[in-house]
Design a protein around this motif. Structure first.
Motif, PDB file in Angstrom:
ATOM      1  N   GLU A 194      -1.716   8.713  11.353  1.00 41.17           N
ATOM      2  CA  GLU A 194      -2.455   9.992  11.251  1.00 41.17           C
ATOM      3  C   GLU A 194      -1.653  11.273  11.208  1.00 41.17           C
ATOM      4  O   GLU A 194      -2.340  12.154  10.508  1.00 41.17           O
ATOM      5  CB  GLU A 194      -3.351   9.876  12.578  1.00 41.17           C
ATOM      6  N   LEU A 195      -0.498  11.344  11.803  1.00 43.45           N
ATOM      7  CA  LEU A 195       0.193  12.435  11.762  1.00 43.45           C
ATOM      8  C   LEU A 195       0.676  12.758  10.150  1.00 43.45           C
ATOM      9  O   LEU A 195       0.595  13.885   9.756  1.00 43.45           O
ATOM     10  CB  LEU A 195       1.615  12.332  12.697  1.00 43.45           C
ATOM     11  N   MET A 196       0.993  11.641   9.682  1.00 45.10           N
ATOM     12  CA  MET A 196       1.573  11.685   8.277  1.00 45.10           C
ATOM     13  C   MET A 196       0.434  11.994   7.275  1.00 45.10           C
ATOM     14  O   MET A 196       0.544  12.682   6.228  1.00 45.10           O
ATOM     15  CB  MET A 196       2.046  10.463   7.821  1.00 45.10           C
ATOM     16  N   ARG A 197      -0.808  11.644   7.703  1.00 45.68           N
ATOM     17  CA  ARG A 197      -1.790  11.988   6.868  1.00 45.68           C
ATOM     18  C   ARG A 197      -2.199  13.451   6.875  1.00 45.68           C
ATOM     19  O   ARG A 197      -2.498  14.149   5.829  1.00 45.68           O
ATOM     20  CB  ARG A 197      -3.030  11.210   7.067  1.00 45.68           C
ATOM     21  N   ARG A 198      -2.353  14.101   8.230  1.00 48.21           N
ATOM     22  CA  ARG A 198      -2.414  15.439   8.261  1.00 48.21           C
ATOM     23  C   ARG A 198      -1.189  16.156   7.399  1.00 48.21           C
ATOM     24  O   ARG A 198      -1.517  17.232   6.879  1.00 48.21           O
ATOM     25  CB  ARG A 198      -2.322  15.693   9.617  1.00 48.21           C
ATOM     26  N   LEU A 199       0.018  15.712   7.603  1.00 51.99           N
ATOM     27  CA  LEU A 199       0.977  16.396   6.857  1.00 51.99           C
ATOM     28  C   LEU A 199       0.768  16.391   5.119  1.00 51.99           C
ATOM     29  O   LEU A 199       0.866  17.251   4.498  1.00 51.99           O
ATOM     30  CB  LEU A 199       2.507  15.735   6.989  1.00 51.99           C
ATOM     31  N   GLY A 200       0.123  15.165   4.817  1.00 51.41           N
ATOM     32  CA  GLY A 200      -0.086  15.082   3.485  1.00 51.41           C
ATOM     33  C   GLY A 200      -1.310  16.029   3.059  1.00 51.41           C
ATOM     34  O   GLY A 200      -1.442  16.150   1.742  1.00 51.41           O
ATOM     35  N   ASP A 201      -2.307  16.723   4.038  1.00 52.30           N
ATOM     36  CA  ASP A 201      -3.127  17.348   3.584  1.00 52.30           C
ATOM     37  C   ASP A 201      -2.530  18.682   3.182  1.00 52.30           C
ATOM     38  O   ASP A 201      -3.421  19.557   2.276  1.00 52.30           O
ATOM     39  CB  ASP A 201      -3.995  17.351   4.651  1.00 52.30           C
ATOM     40  N   GLU A 202      -1.436  19.046   3.522  1.00 53.12           N
ATOM     41  CA  GLU A 202      -0.819  20.087   3.184  1.00 53.12           C
ATOM     42  C   GLU A 202       0.388  20.260   2.058  1.00 53.12           C
ATOM     43  O   GLU A 202       0.677  21.257   1.537  1.00 53.12           O
ATOM     44  CB  GLU A 202      -0.129  20.725   4.524  1.00 53.12           C
ATOM     45  N   ARG A 203       0.882  18.998   2.128  1.00 46.61           N
ATOM     46  CA  ARG A 203       2.046  18.917   1.164  1.00 46.61           C
ATOM     47  C   ARG A 203       1.972  17.496   0.780  1.00 46.61           C
ATOM     48  O   ARG A 203       1.481  16.692   1.234  1.00 46.61           O
ATOM     49  CB  ARG A 203       3.325  19.392   1.784  1.00 46.61           C
ATOM     50  N   GLN A 204       3.150  17.172  -0.252  1.00 46.32           N
ATOM     51  CA  GLN A 204       3.482  15.996  -0.592  1.00 46.32           C
ATOM     52  C   GLN A 204       4.161  15.169   0.488  1.00 46.32           C
ATOM     53  O   GLN A 204       5.303  15.481   0.765  1.00 46.32           O
ATOM     54  CB  GLN A 204       4.194  15.610  -1.999  1.00 46.32           C
ATOM     55  N   VAL A 205       3.611  13.884   0.699  1.00 40.31           N
ATOM     56  CA  VAL A 205       4.575  13.071   1.893  1.00 40.31           C
ATOM     57  C   VAL A 205       4.702  11.713   1.130  1.00 40.31           C
ATOM     58  O   VAL A 205       3.764  11.061   0.853  1.00 40.31           O
ATOM     59  CB  VAL A 205       3.690  13.059   3.093  1.00 40.31           C
ATOM     60  N   LEU A 206       5.769  11.230   1.204  1.00 38.67           N
ATOM     61  CA  LEU A 206       6.045   9.746   0.794  1.00 38.67           C
ATOM     62  C   LEU A 206       6.642   8.865   2.109  1.00 38.67           C
ATOM     63  O   LEU A 206       7.546   9.613   2.624  1.00 38.67           O
ATOM     64  CB  LEU A 206       7.194   9.833  -0.412  1.00 38.67           C
ATOM     65  N   CYS A 207       6.352   7.818   2.419  1.00 34.57           N
ATOM     66  CA  CYS A 207       6.891   7.095   3.291  1.00 34.57           C
ATOM     67  C   CYS A 207       6.897   5.495   3.072  1.00 34.57           C
ATOM     68  O   CYS A 207       6.027   4.973   2.475  1.00 34.57           O
ATOM     69  CB  CYS A 207       5.819   7.194   4.573  1.00 34.57           C
ATOM     70  N   VAL A 208       8.225   5.083   3.309  1.00 33.11           N
ATOM     71  CA  VAL A 208       8.400   3.582   3.376  1.00 33.11           C
ATOM     72  C   VAL A 208       7.944   2.966   4.718  1.00 33.11           C
ATOM     73  O   VAL A 208       8.655   3.627   5.698  1.00 33.11           O
ATOM     74  CB  VAL A 208       9.894   3.387   2.969  1.00 33.11           C
ATOM     75  N   THR A 209       6.858   2.113   4.657  1.00 37.51           N
ATOM     76  CA  THR A 209       6.546   1.815   5.914  1.00 37.51           C
ATOM     77  C   THR A 209       6.447   0.027   5.918  1.00 37.51           C
ATOM     78  O   THR A 209       6.193  -0.702   4.848  1.00 37.51           O
ATOM     79  CB  THR A 209       5.465   2.269   6.309  1.00 37.51           C
ATOM     80  N   HIS A 210       6.442  -0.478   7.125  1.00 34.62           N
ATOM     81  CA  HIS A 210       6.222  -2.120   7.474  1.00 34.62           C
ATOM     82  C   HIS A 210       4.812  -2.251   8.194  1.00 34.62           C
ATOM     83  O   HIS A 210       4.321  -3.171   8.317  1.00 34.62           O
ATOM     84  CB  HIS A 210       7.334  -2.562   8.192  1.00 34.62           C
ATOM     85  N   LEU A 211       4.515  -0.737   8.632  1.00 32.76           N
ATOM     86  CA  LEU A 211       3.019  -0.955   9.497  1.00 32.76           C
ATOM     87  C   LEU A 211       2.012  -0.691   8.500  1.00 32.76           C
ATOM     88  O   LEU A 211       1.526   0.220   8.109  1.00 32.76           O
ATOM     89  CB  LEU A 211       3.274   0.195  10.627  1.00 32.76           C
ATOM     90  N   PRO A 212       0.707  -1.799   9.018  1.00 33.51           N
ATOM     91  CA  PRO A 212      -0.560  -1.834   8.152  1.00 33.51           C
ATOM     92  C   PRO A 212      -1.335  -0.427   8.745  1.00 33.51           C
ATOM     93  O   PRO A 212      -1.926   0.137   7.812  1.00 33.51           O
ATOM     94  CB  PRO A 212      -0.885  -2.630   8.596  1.00 33.51           C
TER      95      PRO A 212
END
Length: 549
Positions: free
Chosen positions: A470-488
């Motif tokens: 949720e935090l990363m999605r909120r960041l993505g609303d304001e800028r570009q965010v790329l994330c390597v993740t294992h979590l669904p």
């Protein structure tokens, strides 16, 4: 913002070209598939350290190209360094040869790795398992605090005040230490300036005098040569014009018989006209040249005086006029430095201006530090670090261009432990999540348009994983965010998703990267939930996660 990334022969990627958009993008895949390869490639394009090990086995070189969108500030940065490319974009490229040599290019222009790193830090902030870039540097922490507190303008004012104070302090020290030496230097410079001032040199006078001397010294030869040439062309008995005339007359009568002679006739007629015009011009030139021994003597005397002064000062004659300006400027500086009392007063006043500006900046930094620490600590609890906290220490430091504060981010991940410098945090996952908490809080202040998180969710799950997403999605609303993740839970919150997989082709490992549509995302998130054995239950759960996002 990162627009595209192209890879050729990089580690286990033979060829890939990816297009990126705004918002929050995740990269998922099995362990060992090469998810972090993309981030490694991007770091190399931005000036990271390269070695031959990144070149795909059997290939001559690896080639990485990253295309970013620019803003006005970055366009000005590129223009200042003559690195412009297509308007609105910048292309960073890195070529690594199999022997370990590498080349960095910015918009096709050769660049140093240091310059690539400088522009990279303006474009991307990478929060990885073992590095958080700007968060680990003392100057980066100070800049982040100033940006968060809106203190960039006061910080610039402090830097300017410091530069003015130190410049005056150096002048005062030199004046107090070298009064006698300066007096001797002033005497020498005044003598040299008087010598040059007496010459009354005019701009470009030396060049004009040499041209005039050469013309006057060879006036007789010039007159004789021009007159002789005019006679040979048009005025002597054997002049070319006289010889050419009957030839032209004869050809005119023949051309009336055979028109094929017309071209040759026209060329000869033109030649006859040009010969007459040249003879007239040479005659006029010879009449305008005067034999003037007196003027020649004046010019040579002037040249001798200038040359004598140049030899005395060990300069080229053409350098005398600029030297006089330099001497006058230096003398003015020395005269001002003579007044040590006035210079000391100016230095003390500059010091006081710096002290007041730095003290004001320090007070505001301490206020901003408390707000930043409180906000980040709150985010840390939501990110699975309950009991952890961030402290932003603002301790007194020696006066510098950055102010009178030593800024240090200190963190503890657990209750009851002493906060330590952020750079010494042992857990890479914790460091990444702290970076995520700080990035979330400072999103509006941090000017970097692209944030990258390499497994910032390491060691978390359940509700914490959902909070990370949720935090990363909120960041993505304001800028570009790329994330390597294992979590669904994190992957489901993304605006878009890429899957990285590894196949074997002709006995060699090959990494594949593909963008997923909604149906493919359901399958990939189901795999992340249940492993290789995907069931109807895991697919249902995957659909629910996507629906909730």
């Amino acid at each position: 913002m990162l627009l595209s990334l192209r890879l050729e022969n990089f580690v286990i990627v033979d060829a890939a070209e990816l297009s990126f958009g705004p918002g929050f993008t995740v990269l998922s895949g099995e362990t060992g598939a090469g998810k972090s390869i993309l981030l490694d490639a991007l770091a190399l394009a931005m000036g990271g350290r390269a070695d031959a090990g990144v070149v795909r086995e059997g290939s001559a070189r690896a080639d990485i190209a990253a295309l970013f969108r620019t803003d006005a500030a970055l366009e000005a940065w590129l223009a200042e360094r003559e690195l412009q490319g297509d308007p609105g974009t910048v292309l960073l490229r890195r070529v690594i040869d199999a022997d370990g040599r590498s080349r960095a290019l910015i918009n096709g222009h050769p660049a140093t790795a240091a310059l690539a790193r400088e522009i990279g830090e303006r474009l991307v902030d990478i929060h990885g398992q073992h590095a958080a870039q700007s968060l680990l540097r003392a100057d980066g922490q100070r800049l982040l605090l100033d940006a968060y507190g809106g203190l960039e303008a006061p910080a610039r004012a402090v830097a300017e005040a410091y530069a003015q104070w130190r410049a005056l302090a150096r002048e005062l020290e030199a004046a107090e230490r070298g009064g006698r030496e300066q007096a001797l230097e002033r005497e020498r410079l005044e003598w040299q300036a008087d010598e040059l001032a007496q010459l009354r040199l005019q701009p470009d006078e030396w060049e004009h005098l040499n041209l005039e001397q050469k013309r006057l010294a060879h006036a007789a030869a010039l007159i004789e040569g021009a007159s002789g040439a005019a006679d040979a062309l048009a005025e002597s008995d054997q002049a070319l014009a006289a010889q050419l005339h009957p030839i032209v007359q004869r050809l005119r009568s023949l051309a009336a018989i055979d028109a094929r002679l017309a071209d040759a006739l026209a060329m000869l007629e033109s030649a006859a006209i040009q010969i007459e015009e040249a003879a007239s011009a040479l005659h006029d030139y010879a009449e305008r040249i005067d034999l003037d021994p007196q003027r020649l003597n004046e010019v040579e005397t002037r040249i001798g005086a200038i040359f004598a002064a140049a030899r005395k000062l060990r300069l080229a004659p053409e350098a005398l006029a600029p030297e006089l300006e330099r001497l006058r400027a230096r003398l003015e500086t020395l005269r001002a430095a003579q007044d040590i009392k006035a210079l000391r007063a100016r230095a003390e006043a500059a010091h006081e201006r710096y002290r007041q500006a730095a003290a004001g900046l320090s007070r505001e930094r301490r206020k901003a530090a408390a707000r930043l620490a409180k906000g980040v600590t709150a985010h840390m609890a939501a990110l699975g670090m309950a009991g952890g906290r961030l402290e932003v220490a603002c301790e007194a430091a020696e006066p510098a261009a950055s102010g009178i504060d030593a800024i240090e981010f200190r963190v503890t991940a657990h209750a009851g432990t002493t906060p330590r410098p952020l750079a010494k945090v042992a857990s890479g996952g914790e460091l990444s999540r702290i970076g995520l908490a700080i990035a979330a809080l400072a999103a509006q202040a941090n000017p970097v348009p692209t944030l990258i998180f390499d497994e910032a969710d390491a060691g978390v799950g359940g509700a914490v994983a959902d909070a990370v997403g949720e935090l990363m999605r909120r960041l993505g609303d304001e800028r570009q965010v790329l994330c390597v993740t294992h979590l669904p839970q994190v992957a489901a919150k993304a605006h878009r998703q890429w899957r990285v997989s590894k196949d074997t082709v002709d006995g060699r490992a090959v990494s594949r990267i593909e963008a997923l549509d909604r149906g493919e995302r359901i399958e990939e998130i189901a795999r992340m939930l249940g492993g290789a054995d995907i069931t109807a239950t895991t697919r249902k759960h995957a659909r629910e996660l996507l629906a909730q996002a």
